[in-house]
Write an enzyme that holds these catalytic residues in place. Sequence first.
Site, short mmCIF file in Angstrom:
data_model
loop_
_atom_site.label_atom_id
_atom_site.label_comp_id
_atom_site.label_asym_id
_atom_site.label_seq_id
_atom_site.Cartn_x
_atom_site.Cartn_y
_atom_site.Cartn_z
N ASP A 179 10.01 5.67 16.55
CA ASP A 179 10.13 5.14 17.90
C ASP A 179 8.85 4.39 18.29
OD1 ASP A 179 11.05 5.05 20.76
OD2 ASP A 179 12.56 6.39 19.92
N HIS A 192 9.41 5.09 25.52
CA HIS A 192 10.70 5.43 24.92
C HIS A 192 10.61 6.61 23.96
CE1 HIS A 192 14.25 4.57 22.27
NE2 HIS A 192 14.80 4.12 23.38
N SER A 245 20.16 5.51 22.87
CA SER A 245 18.85 6.04 22.44
C SER A 245 18.66 7.47 22.92
CB SER A 245 17.71 5.20 23.03
OG SER A 245 17.50 4.06 22.25
#
Length: 853
Positions: free
Chosen positions: A385, A445, A631
């Site tokens: 990520d 994220h 996600s």
Amino acid sequence: MPGQQGAERAVQTFPGRRQPGAGRLIAAGRRYQQLPAGLESLKIVPRQADTVQSAHLGPGRLDHGDTLRHQLADRDRHRQRSQRGNQEKLRPKTERMNKGKKGHYRIRAVNEACAHLATTLFHIFDARPFSDNRRSTTTRANRITAPHGQTDYHPDHLSRMHPPGGSVPITPSCRTALASLLLAAWTGAVHSQAPADSALPDATAGRLRLEAKLKGMGIGTDKPFSMPASIDSARQIKRALQDTERPARQTLVDGLVIRFRAAEIQALSARNMSPPDELVTRLNSIAGGKLRFQRAMAMGFHVFRFAAPLSAIEAGAILTEIRKLPEIEQASEDFRSTRTFTPNDPGFSRQWNLASPILYKGGINLPSSWDMSTGSTGTVVAVLDTGITAHSEFQSRLLPGYDFISDPRFSNDGNGRDADPSDPGDWTVDHECGPGVPGTDSSWHGTHVAGILAASGNNGSGIAGIDWQARILPVRVLGKCGGSVSDIIDGLLWAVGLDVPGAPANPTPARVVNMSLGGWSPGGCTYAYEEALNRVRSTGALIVAAAGNNDDEAANYVPAACDGVMTVGAVDHDGYRASYSNYSLVYNVSVSAPGGDISYYGTQGAGIYSTLNSGTKWPVASTYGYYQGTSMAAPHVAGIAALALAKDPEISPELLYFSIYLSSHDFPADSLCSSTAQTYLLCGSGIVDAYQTLLTVLALQPYLLVTEYYNVDIRHYFRTGARSDSAFILAGNAGNGWRDTYDYFFAWRDGSSGAQPVCRFYGKGPNSHFYTADARECEAVKGFEGWAYEGIAFYMKVPTNGICPAGSVPVHRLYNNRFAYNDSNHRFTTDMTVVGQMMQAGWLYEGIKMCGA
Ligand SMILES: [Ca+2]
Ligand SMILES: [Ca+2]
Ligand SMILES: [Ca+2]
């Protein structure tokens, strides 16, 4: 000429494989070329390319009267004799062999030089198409292709060859003999090739068989089989229902959680006091008199309740108005929550995504599964990520990780790759990621994904992750404007412990890899991805990937479209496909998990609440917040996989995949994704269910999935239940040519339930494996010269007079009857279709020799 007759017969026997005018050359099983017109097939199998001794013709119809005699070239005669003696004990019916000089093919009426040449020829070339002249016996080679970039050999070259040790003239008779030999080898190959061809691996069929087997064991029996009606009907239905896919939701919202901007009001919350009356009154009037203050909450929030639960739409409308007030910092719905085992993390009430499906159809049923497991520190989960920021929810369980972003323009940490995967932020300014692309704040994220997966639960703070013990391996591959596939693939390989140039070895390889990322790829999975993922799977790791947020066919996105990846679509709290989630008409979505749908509801509370950082550019302080997306869905699955591995670290990746796949609960009945819809599997098998997955994993614990591999070069079947064997083979360490046949059966892991140890033997000469559950046979074979005992492979029950004990599954043994060519092979299978195929291909049926689970 006999060889030609053989050829004709072969063509008639296997008409389906003949391409008119252009045959297929299978040379040593790995080189595929077009043959000249009129030639169907040729297979020459050198056992080892680097020694003359190992030159070996494809067995079959080589003994054509006086035309030629084939002598095994690679035997030490003593060993051969003793081995045959042993073999004959196993196999009384054997073919008599001509004896010849060691290391030579004996060709009648041809001189020694020619014989030597034949040996050399077979040694040098693993591919040699030649034309067959059907009118006479003067079939001749017209073109020989040498491997490894050597010169191409044309007919004229056959007049002079240069074997090691000097040049040899080739007489016309020698040339004829060689050509005959080649042709004979070819006809032989056509026959011996058959079992391999008829058993060409079919991953889909294999998975469906495994699914059927698991259903037979009572797992996922409430699910339809993974074979939907048809893609066409699915497409039509999809089109017809596109606009009506989302019926009015009936979700009820109990109240709101609100944080006021003023520090003194947040301080009131901390002291367990209500906000000022005038604010409560104002909020209540906006809500049409339906809103009452309930209690103070952690992190400066206050909880409000509606007089009666409102629909999501009604609640959303009120929220929108309330958010307009300057006094409000954050406001979101308080969905109804459950009380099974409720962790004390104050944010847990917002985590509808972890709730029982009785409360939220989109929930993954965690509270009950935490009673069974909250994870294990032995499990390593890689998060590919944007990197990671410090957060008390998982800080103590972070592994060092690595930063694979090679381009400093995007890495935002001032350099290329380095050993620090911390997330410096991925903010951009307008046009930085391309003309017209607006700038964004940093996403954090990777931090959000890691929190969903592994935030500490029941620690009195923030949220609960899914696995509270697993260690997180942060692998940084996404920077400003995303990440490059090359960096992602490097990071992926490194995550599971494979070598990446320039990067240090990874001392803590991951068993689960979460890839909450993807890219448009109209051609589906790319070659590079496919190969990388194969390597990763060979290590026994499960790869979980997001389906993508494009409301589009997942087959157009990677790695979602790649084979063997657990691809995850997103659902909202009602279990409907999220408005943005990719789907797949071609079964590229494996399962769905909560991704939330803020877009559809317009309220933050419809999203997934997890760990974040408060910085808009660089990291400032740890915090929490809502995101939506596939996600967010993927780490739910990765988290469940980690919990399952904590329960059973030995489970194979295939069974882990199916345990999750078959344990999912269904979508709402009126969803296009529902198991009752003709478009079943549009969003995968269902919504993942942690509790059901753990129950499945426990139910499978006594068993071992025995996989089968076939080597197309040496035509050798091999079965194993050990992950390490599979990893060794699939990584190419056992040589080339190995394929998974996807022909599985179940054995027991130990001697419980009355199962007996299965002895595994390896015969070096025939390069063959042999298994027996019969203790007497095991002892006997141990005494055979040339056969090495390799230990207990797995445990099976033993049939009595060919009948398996009740509840066990017959395993049939087949034999290829090629002892004469030192190519003895046995195959074990539970699949009667395979039995039929092998018998049709000339294998001998030997009966039921053991019984599986
Ligand atoms: Ca860097
Ligand atoms: Ca770095
Ligand atoms: Ca927590």
